[in-house]
Scaffold this motif. Structure first.
Motif, PDB file in Angstrom:
ATOM      1  N   CYS A   1      -4.532   1.891  -1.035  1.00 12.54           N
ATOM      2  CA  CYS A   1      -5.429   1.670   0.095  1.00 12.54           C
ATOM      3  C   CYS A   1      -6.109   0.310   0.013  1.00 12.54           C
ATOM      4  O   CYS A   1      -6.750  -0.040  -0.976  1.00 12.54           O
ATOM      5  CB  CYS A   1      -6.481   2.766   0.254  1.00 12.54           C
ATOM      6  N   LEU A   2      -5.938  -0.427   1.101  1.00 12.88           N
ATOM      7  CA  LEU A   2      -6.559  -1.742   1.225  1.00 12.88           C
ATOM      8  C   LEU A   2      -7.660  -1.730   2.275  1.00 12.88           C
ATOM      9  O   LEU A   2      -8.187  -2.771   2.634  1.00 12.88           O
ATOM     10  CB  LEU A   2      -5.485  -2.787   1.576  1.00 12.88           C
ATOM     11  N   GLY A   3      -7.962  -0.529   2.781  1.00 15.22           N
ATOM     12  CA  GLY A   3      -9.107  -0.392   3.683  1.00 15.22           C
ATOM     13  C   GLY A   3      -8.807  -0.682   5.147  1.00 15.22           C
ATOM     14  O   GLY A   3      -9.718  -0.739   5.955  1.00 15.22           O
ATOM     15  N   LEU A   4      -7.537  -0.844   5.480  1.00  9.86           N
ATOM     16  CA  LEU A   4      -7.175  -1.089   6.885  1.00  9.86           C
ATOM     17  C   LEU A   4      -6.145  -0.043   7.312  1.00  9.86           C
ATOM     18  O   LEU A   4      -5.070  -0.369   7.816  1.00  9.86           O
ATOM     19  CB  LEU A   4      -6.586  -2.491   7.039  1.00  9.86           C
ATOM     20  N   CYS A   5      -6.501   1.220   7.102  1.00 16.05           N
ATOM     21  CA  CYS A   5      -5.520   2.306   7.229  1.00 16.05           C
ATOM     22  C   CYS A   5      -4.932   2.440   8.634  1.00 16.05           C
ATOM     23  O   CYS A   5      -3.818   2.924   8.792  1.00 16.05           O
ATOM     24  CB  CYS A   5      -6.150   3.612   6.808  1.00 16.05           C
TER      25      CYS A   5
ATOM     26  N   CYS B   1       0.833  -1.196   0.000  1.00  9.60           N
ATOM     27  CA  CYS B   1       0.000   0.000   0.000  1.00  9.60           C
ATOM     28  C   CYS B   1       0.873   1.253   0.000  1.00  9.60           C
ATOM     29  O   CYS B   1       1.770   1.397   0.819  1.00  9.60           O
ATOM     30  CB  CYS B   1      -0.943   0.009   1.197  1.00  9.60           C
TER      31      CYS B   1
ATOM     32  N   ASN C   1       0.247  -1.925   5.193  1.00  9.82           N
ATOM     33  CA  ASN C   1      -0.480  -3.122   4.770  1.00  9.82           C
ATOM     34  C   ASN C   1       0.016  -3.625   3.430  1.00  9.82           C
ATOM     35  O   ASN C   1       0.385  -2.834   2.562  1.00  9.82           O
ATOM     36  CB  ASN C   1      -1.976  -2.803   4.652  1.00  9.82           C
TER      37      ASN C   1
ATOM     38  N   ALA D   1      -0.705   4.395  -0.190  1.00  6.63           N
ATOM     39  CA  ALA D   1      -1.567   5.540   0.125  1.00  6.63           C
ATOM     40  C   ALA D   1      -1.149   6.190   1.447  1.00  6.63           C
ATOM     41  O   ALA D   1      -0.293   5.668   2.173  1.00  6.63           O
ATOM     42  CB  ALA D   1      -3.030   5.102   0.138  1.00  6.63           C
ATOM     43  N   GLU D   2      -1.784   7.342   1.767  1.00  3.04           N
ATOM     44  CA  GLU D   2      -1.257   8.241   2.790  1.00  3.04           C
ATOM     45  C   GLU D   2      -1.060   7.594   4.163  1.00  3.04           C
ATOM     46  O   GLU D   2      -0.006   7.737   4.773  1.00  3.04           O
ATOM     47  CB  GLU D   2      -2.171   9.465   2.955  1.00  3.04           C
ATOM     48  N   ALA D   3      -2.090   6.917   4.656  1.00  2.00           N
ATOM     49  CA  ALA D   3      -1.991   6.401   6.029  1.00  2.00           C
ATOM     50  C   ALA D   3      -0.861   5.372   6.142  1.00  2.00           C
ATOM     51  O   ALA D   3      -0.120   5.363   7.134  1.00  2.00           O
ATOM     52  CB  ALA D   3      -3.322   5.791   6.467  1.00  2.00           C
ATOM     53  N   CYS D   4      -0.721   4.528   5.143  1.00  2.00           N
ATOM     54  CA  CYS D   4       0.372   3.544   5.199  1.00  2.00           C
ATOM     55  C   CYS D   4       1.726   4.226   5.016  1.00  2.00           C
ATOM     56  O   CYS D   4       2.712   3.806   5.619  1.00  2.00           O
ATOM     57  CB  CYS D   4       0.154   2.438   4.167  1.00  2.00           C
TER      58      CYS D   4
END
Ligand code: FES
Length: 157
Positions: free
Chosen positions: A122-126, A81, A131, A83-86
């Motif tokens: 994003c895999l939805g588990l931010c 992942c 992830n 995306a931002e949170a990861c």
């Protein structure tokens, strides 16, 4: 390995199942990729004909969606992942480690030719990143040493 004849039979079955549905193109492409692992060039003409579309229209849809592959996948697939949170939880460093360990860059194939390294957004588990998706397995809180163990595990499997 699927032979071309088997692949043609699978394509025909998929076309027969979906061709009369409204908006059949995406379900057909998904089913084909699920079945063959990718969407070979030679299938485009048959899909276009079955749906009364031009080959350019089918090709345009395949290339628009990143999900669709146009070449055969490696035996294994690792998505990290981006995306931002990861990223905030270290996915850039994890990606750099993976690139070094596998001998390829993101979007590439490992030097041992058995694994594709891909980004995913994003895999939805931010909250529990970084992830990854390794083949069909979603794994959270992955650091370099955990990734090494997971990669070792798929090679041993
Ligand atoms: S940002 Fe990585 S799972 Fe959402």
């Amino acid at each position: 390995m699927t032979t071309q004849q088997q692949a043609r039979t699978q394509l025909q079955a998929i076309l027969d199942t979906h061709r009369h549905e409204a908006g059949a193109l995406l379900p057909i492409l998904h089913a084909l990729q699920d079945s063959l692992g990718y969407i070979p060039d030679w299938t485009v003409a048959d899909i276009a004909q079955a749906l009364n579309l031009s080959r350019a229209e089918v090709h345009g849809v395949i290339t628009f969606y990143h999900h669709f592959r146009t070449s055969a996948p490696a035996a294994h697939n690792l998505q990290i992942c981006q995306a931002e949170a990861c990223q905030a939880r270290g996915s850039r460093e994890l990606t750099a480690h993976a690139e070094q360990a596998l001998g390829c860059s993101l979007h590439g194939r490992s030097s041992s030719h058995d694994l594709d390294l891909q980004p995913v957004y994003c895999l939805g588990l931010c909250a529990t990143g970084p992830n990854i998706m390794l083949d069909d397995k979603l794994v959270s809180r992955v650091d370099a040493s955990r990734l090494d163990r997971l990669l070792h595990g798929v090679k041993e499997a």
